[in-house]
Scaffold this motif. Structure first.
Motif, PDB file in Angstrom:
ATOM      1  N   GLY A   1      17.621  -0.433 -10.842  1.00 14.40           N
ATOM      2  CA  GLY A   1      17.668  -0.204  -9.264  1.00 14.40           C
ATOM      3  C   GLY A   1      17.979  -1.562  -8.530  1.00 14.40           C
ATOM      4  N   ARG A   2      17.639  -1.164  -7.306  1.00 23.99           N
ATOM      5  CA  ARG A   2      18.029  -2.362  -6.141  1.00 23.99           C
ATOM      6  C   ARG A   2      16.779  -2.456  -5.462  1.00 23.99           C
ATOM      7  N   THR A   3      16.150  -3.679  -5.028  1.00 23.10           N
ATOM      8  CA  THR A   3      15.261  -3.994  -3.947  1.00 23.10           C
ATOM      9  C   THR A   3      15.721  -5.177  -3.190  1.00 23.10           C
ATOM     10  N   ALA A   4      14.968  -5.124  -1.996  1.00 16.31           N
ATOM     11  CA  ALA A   4      15.252  -6.436  -1.074  1.00 16.31           C
ATOM     12  C   ALA A   4      14.158  -6.601  -0.327  1.00 16.31           C
ATOM     13  N   ARG A   5      13.770  -7.783   0.305  1.00 24.03           N
ATOM     14  CA  ARG A   5      12.808  -8.204   1.100  1.00 24.03           C
ATOM     15  C   ARG A   5      13.139  -9.224   2.083  1.00 24.03           C
ATOM     16  N   GLN A   6      12.800  -9.102   3.263  1.00 21.07           N
ATOM     17  CA  GLN A   6      13.055 -10.362   3.993  1.00 21.07           C
ATOM     18  C   GLN A   6      11.680 -10.632   4.807  1.00 21.07           C
ATOM     19  N   ASN A   7      11.158 -12.012   5.051  1.00 19.36           N
ATOM     20  CA  ASN A   7       9.820 -12.235   5.614  1.00 19.36           C
ATOM     21  C   ASN A   7       9.999 -13.397   6.635  1.00 19.36           C
ATOM     22  N   LEU A   8       9.129 -13.131   7.608  1.00 19.72           N
ATOM     23  CA  LEU A   8       9.098 -14.186   8.538  1.00 19.72           C
ATOM     24  C   LEU A   8       7.472 -14.487   8.680  1.00 19.72           C
ATOM     25  N   ASN A   9       7.116 -15.916   8.587  1.00 24.85           N
ATOM     26  CA  ASN A   9       5.647 -16.235   8.577  1.00 24.85           C
ATOM     27  C   ASN A   9       5.453 -17.353   9.440  1.00 24.85           C
ATOM     28  N   LEU A  10       4.582 -17.264  10.303  1.00 25.15           N
ATOM     29  CA  LEU A  10       4.237 -18.337  11.333  1.00 25.15           C
ATOM     30  C   LEU A  10       2.682 -18.602  11.058  1.00 25.15           C
ATOM     31  N   LEU A  11       2.466 -19.915  11.189  1.00 25.51           N
ATOM     32  CA  LEU A  11       1.116 -20.317  11.132  1.00 25.51           C
ATOM     33  C   LEU A  11       0.785 -21.599  11.889  1.00 25.51           C
ATOM     34  N   TRP A  12      -0.199 -21.237  13.060  1.00 28.04           N
ATOM     35  CA  TRP A  12      -0.677 -22.287  14.044  1.00 28.04           C
ATOM     36  C   TRP A  12      -2.242 -22.736  13.559  1.00 28.04           C
ATOM     37  N   LEU A  13      -2.155 -24.107  13.208  1.00 25.43           N
ATOM     38  CA  LEU A  13      -3.501 -24.682  12.794  1.00 25.43           C
ATOM     39  C   LEU A  13      -4.060 -25.590  13.829  1.00 25.43           C
TER      40      LEU A  13
ATOM     41  N   VAL B   1       0.985  -1.214  -0.123  1.00 19.57           N
ATOM     42  CA  VAL B   1      -0.162   0.129  -0.102  1.00 19.57           C
ATOM     43  C   VAL B   1       1.146   1.278   0.032  1.00 19.57           C
ATOM     44  N   SER B   2       0.392   2.412  -0.359  1.00 22.29           N
ATOM     45  CA  SER B   2       1.024   3.579  -0.755  1.00 22.29           C
ATOM     46  C   SER B   2       2.516   3.471  -1.089  1.00 22.29           C
ATOM     47  N   HIS B   3       2.917   2.425  -2.133  1.00 25.10           N
ATOM     48  CA  HIS B   3       4.065   2.115  -2.336  1.00 25.10           C
ATOM     49  C   HIS B   3       5.113   3.504  -3.245  1.00 25.10           C
ATOM     50  N   ALA B   4       6.242   3.643  -3.059  1.00 30.83           N
ATOM     51  CA  ALA B   4       6.858   4.693  -3.888  1.00 30.83           C
ATOM     52  C   ALA B   4       6.724   4.625  -5.387  1.00 30.83           C
ATOM     53  N   HIS B   5       6.392   3.360  -5.826  1.00 23.59           N
ATOM     54  CA  HIS B   5       6.353   3.497  -7.271  1.00 23.59           C
ATOM     55  C   HIS B   5       5.002   3.622  -7.951  1.00 23.59           C
ATOM     56  N   GLY B   6       3.841   2.754  -6.960  1.00 24.67           N
ATOM     57  CA  GLY B   6       2.410   2.637  -7.509  1.00 24.67           C
ATOM     58  C   GLY B   6       1.823   1.924  -6.585  1.00 24.67           C
ATOM     59  N   GLN B   7       0.543   2.394  -6.202  1.00 29.09           N
ATOM     60  CA  GLN B   7      -0.319   1.699  -5.362  1.00 29.09           C
ATOM     61  C   GLN B   7      -0.582   0.298  -5.420  1.00 29.09           C
ATOM     62  N   GLY B   8      -0.264  -0.577  -4.557  1.00 27.81           N
ATOM     63  CA  GLY B   8      -0.685  -1.991  -4.683  1.00 27.81           C
ATOM     64  C   GLY B   8       0.389  -2.601  -5.502  1.00 27.81           C
ATOM     65  N   TYR B   9       1.636  -2.199  -5.569  1.00 33.41           N
ATOM     66  CA  TYR B   9       2.758  -2.760  -6.233  1.00 33.41           C
ATOM     67  C   TYR B   9       3.232  -4.273  -5.654  1.00 33.41           C
ATOM     68  N   ALA B  10       3.103  -5.235  -6.473  1.00 32.73           N
ATOM     69  CA  ALA B  10       3.315  -6.774  -6.015  1.00 32.73           C
ATOM     70  C   ALA B  10       4.604  -7.061  -6.755  1.00 32.73           C
ATOM     71  N   ASP B  11       5.459  -7.301  -6.204  1.00 28.11           N
ATOM     72  CA  ASP B  11       6.784  -8.036  -6.665  1.00 28.11           C
ATOM     73  C   ASP B  11       7.032  -9.256  -5.927  1.00 28.11           C
ATOM     74  N   ALA B  12       6.600 -10.357  -6.596  1.00 25.36           N
ATOM     75  CA  ALA B  12       6.684 -11.757  -6.148  1.00 25.36           C
ATOM     76  C   ALA B  12       8.158 -12.457  -6.649  1.00 25.36           C
ATOM     77  N   HIS B  13       9.072 -11.525  -6.787  1.00 18.61           N
ATOM     78  CA  HIS B  13      10.565 -12.259  -7.122  1.00 18.61           C
ATOM     79  C   HIS B  13      11.069 -13.019  -6.065  1.00 18.61           C
ATOM     80  N   PHE B  14      10.574 -12.577  -4.739  1.00 23.49           N
ATOM     81  CA  PHE B  14      11.270 -13.275  -3.708  1.00 23.49           C
ATOM     82  C   PHE B  14      11.015 -14.798  -3.334  1.00 23.49           C
ATOM     83  N   VAL B  15      10.008 -15.359  -4.354  1.00 25.81           N
ATOM     84  CA  VAL B  15       9.449 -16.706  -4.098  1.00 25.81           C
ATOM     85  C   VAL B  15      10.244 -17.406  -5.253  1.00 25.81           C
ATOM     86  N   ILE B  16      11.166 -18.526  -4.752  1.00 24.58           N
ATOM     87  CA  ILE B  16      11.712 -19.624  -5.826  1.00 24.58           C
ATOM     88  C   ILE B  16      10.573 -20.381  -6.277  1.00 24.58           C
ATOM     89  N   PRO B  17      10.484 -20.279  -7.550  1.00 22.65           N
ATOM     90  CA  PRO B  17       9.386 -21.224  -8.403  1.00 22.65           C
ATOM     91  C   PRO B  17       9.207 -22.619  -8.066  1.00 22.65           C
TER      92      PRO B  17
END
Length: 554
Positions: free
Chosen positions: A339-351, A180-196
């Motif tokens: 340009g350059r971009t970087a992203r670090q994620n932590l994700n926890l799920l309790w079922l 949200v309210s991204h520097a380049h555009g609203q809703g900017y969705a960069d999924a390159h951080f996922v290994i296919p």
């Protein structure tokens, strides 16, 4: 308003209790090798149009008149199993993996989440270089890259120009990709951080008809899920034209102790010069680790962490008149873009499984994100001396919570699935800047400030299936609060708004190959916090109404 009232009344009716007594059949579908639950396995009742699917815990349930039911249980990538179920008792059905064979696949109009099941076939047989290419498997979705390989692609969905994600919600393991309210555009969705190669399923929903989807899910939504357990470990090296090279590592860390859970690590490095005269020098590094384990008989924990970094140069767009004057179509007027971009994620799920007919999911995630982009769209139109180059940059912290409760029971001669959910997304952007630049030399700030934005949401979905009918009603409410502090003027803009979003879907299975579908609903995408200005009420969260009426033939 009439649609809203009708949907609300439908939800009240569907949430009610009562109805004739039914014989209830229950069971659970698991992987025959490791006992892991299989979500969306199809259970077909012989001699009946009744078909149901297993949930996230592998459980299924249906109401049926006879005391015994002959069923066929199938799942893409597994061999089918026939079984006889008895009313009142729970069956455990084990499926064994087998090679995907297209000639053996059968499409059924009554399948739940049919696209997710078909996507498993695409993921098994279609090679991809990056996760953005996986989005192309969604029907009616196209992507285009116009500024080097490190930038999020343009998305076009069902006739909508969704820019970089303004009107399509993208999620990975329940974690939002859109910014949200991204520097380049609203809703900017960069999924390159996922290994296919770590993606196990991909689900797609068209339109604003899913109550579980909120901001940006107007034209549709795409959900990616990664493996809890790797099918196999592997190391892979690739090379191609234009200096392209890729290294991949997938390693199962608990192969010898599968009963204790699963854990794996994945790594990817990609490099390409690109076809342009100026080297793209595109570099991408991905690291991902995931752990999944049972906590007793009723609970499961899934934890994942990832880090991603990318840098690139882009030749940008060039005018036709420059090509006519002799510039190569692979040349550039301003080769300093990139340009350059970087992203670090932590994700926890309790079922938590409260029983065969009730379970809950509780997710918490955190993202640290950096973005730095150099562009020049108009060259020397506005500044003949220094040019019109701009630099867009930001860094942010994103924190989210999402809980969902699901209950299944027999009701009114059919099966009723009730879901209640709610959560919070909070974005903190200490600095976002738009800067006039020349050849990556910063000249002056055009815009600079800090953003705080929170989205509180709650929703409910009631899905009822009986015979050939499938009815689903949903209701969702989002409340958004934002604050933008302008560092150049010392002004502070605070805005808040809310959206109540009714959803309704009716499906009728005319035959095994033909289904009648009618859907209607309301969605929204938020506006950028920096441009709210005098916006109030509906302008803060502009609504989008959608309707689909048609036939599905398979």
């Amino acid at each position: 308003m009439h649609f809203l009232k009708s949907t609300f009344l439908l939800l009240l009716c569907l949430a009610g209790t009562g109805g004739a007594a039914q014989r209830v059949f229950r069971g659970r579908v698991v992987d025959g090798n490791d006992g892991q639950p299989l979500e969306l396995a199809t259970v077909m009742v012989s001699g009946s149009p009744l078909r149901v699917s297993s949930d996230a815990t592998g459980h299924f349930e249906f109401a049926y008149a006879p005391e015994l039911a002959q069923v066929t249980v199938s799942f893409v990538g597994y061999g089918p199993v026939q079984a006889t179920l008895q009313a009142g008792s729970a069956a455990l059905i084990r499926l064994l993996p087998q090679e995907v064979r297209l000639q053996e696949l059968t499409l059924a109009t009554s399948a739940v989440a049919p696209f997710r099941q078909l996507a498993r076939v695409d993921l098994a047989v279609r090679p991809v270089v990056n996760t953005q290419e996986l989005l192309r498997t969604a029907p009616g979705l196209f992507i285009a890259q116009h500024a080097g390989g490190g930038k999020a692609e343009q998305i076009f969905l069902r006739g909508f120009d969704c820019d970089h994600g303004t009107d399509v919600a993208v999620n990975v393991d329940g974690m939002p990709v859109n910014m949200v309210s991204h520097a380049h555009g609203q809703g900017y969705a960069d999924a390159h951080f996922v290994i296919p190669e770590t993606v196990s399923t991909l689900d797609f929903a068209a339109g604003p008809y899913n109550a579980a989807q909120g901001n940006f899910a107007t034209a549709g939504s795409v959900d990616l899920s990664t493996y809890n357990r790797l099918p196999k470990s592997r190391m892979q090296l690739e090379a191609g034209r234009f200096g392209t090279a890729r290294a991949l590592l997938l390693a199962d860390l608990m192969l010898a102790r599968r009963s204790a859970g699963s854990a794996y690590v994945a790594g990817e490095y990609f490099y390409a010069d690109g076809p342009t005269q100026a080297s793209q020098d595109f570099r991408r590094l991905n690291l991902f680790v995931k752990y999944h384990a049972p906590l007793g008989l009723r609970d499961e924990l899934t934890a994942s962490a990832s880090t991603f970094g990318s840098s690139w140069n882009a030749s940008g767009q060039i005018p036709q008149r420059a090509v006519d004057a002799g510039l190569s179509r692979f040349g550039a007027i301003d080769p300093s873009e990139g340009g350059r971009t970087a992203r670090q994620n932590l994700n926890l799920l309790w079922l938590h499984k409260a029983g065969g007919d009730r379970y809950s999911e509780h997710r918490v995630y955190y993202t640290r994100y950096h973005f730095n982009l150099y562009s020049n769209f108009t060259f020397f139109l506005n500044d003949p001396v220094h040019g019109d180059g701009i630099n867009q940059r930001e860094y942010r912290d994103l924190l989210g919570l999402h809980s969902r409760f699901t209950r299944k029971r027999a009701w009114g001669g059919g099966a009723l699935r009730s879901t209640w959910g709610g959560g919070l997304r909070y974005d903190a952007v200490p600095e976002t800047r738009l800067i006039h630049q020349q050849q990556r030399t910063l000249l002056e700030d055009l815009q600079r400030g800090a953003i705080r934005e929170a989205d509180l949401f709650a929703y409910s979905t009631q899905q009822w299936r009986s015979g050939r009918w499938l009815l689903e009603g949903g209701l969702r409410y989002d409340a958004l609060f934002s604050r933008y502090g302008n560092a150049l003027t010392d002004d502070v803009v605070r805005r808040q708004g809310g959206q109540l979003q009714p959803k309704l879907s009716v499906q009728y299975e005319w035959s095994n190959s033909l289904q009648l579908v009618a859907k209607g609903g309301k969605g929204f995408h938020s506006n950028d916090a920096r441009v709210f200005g005098g916006f109030t009420g509906r302008q803060v969260l502009p609504a989008a109404w959608g309707a689909d009426l048609g036939l599905q033939w398979k």
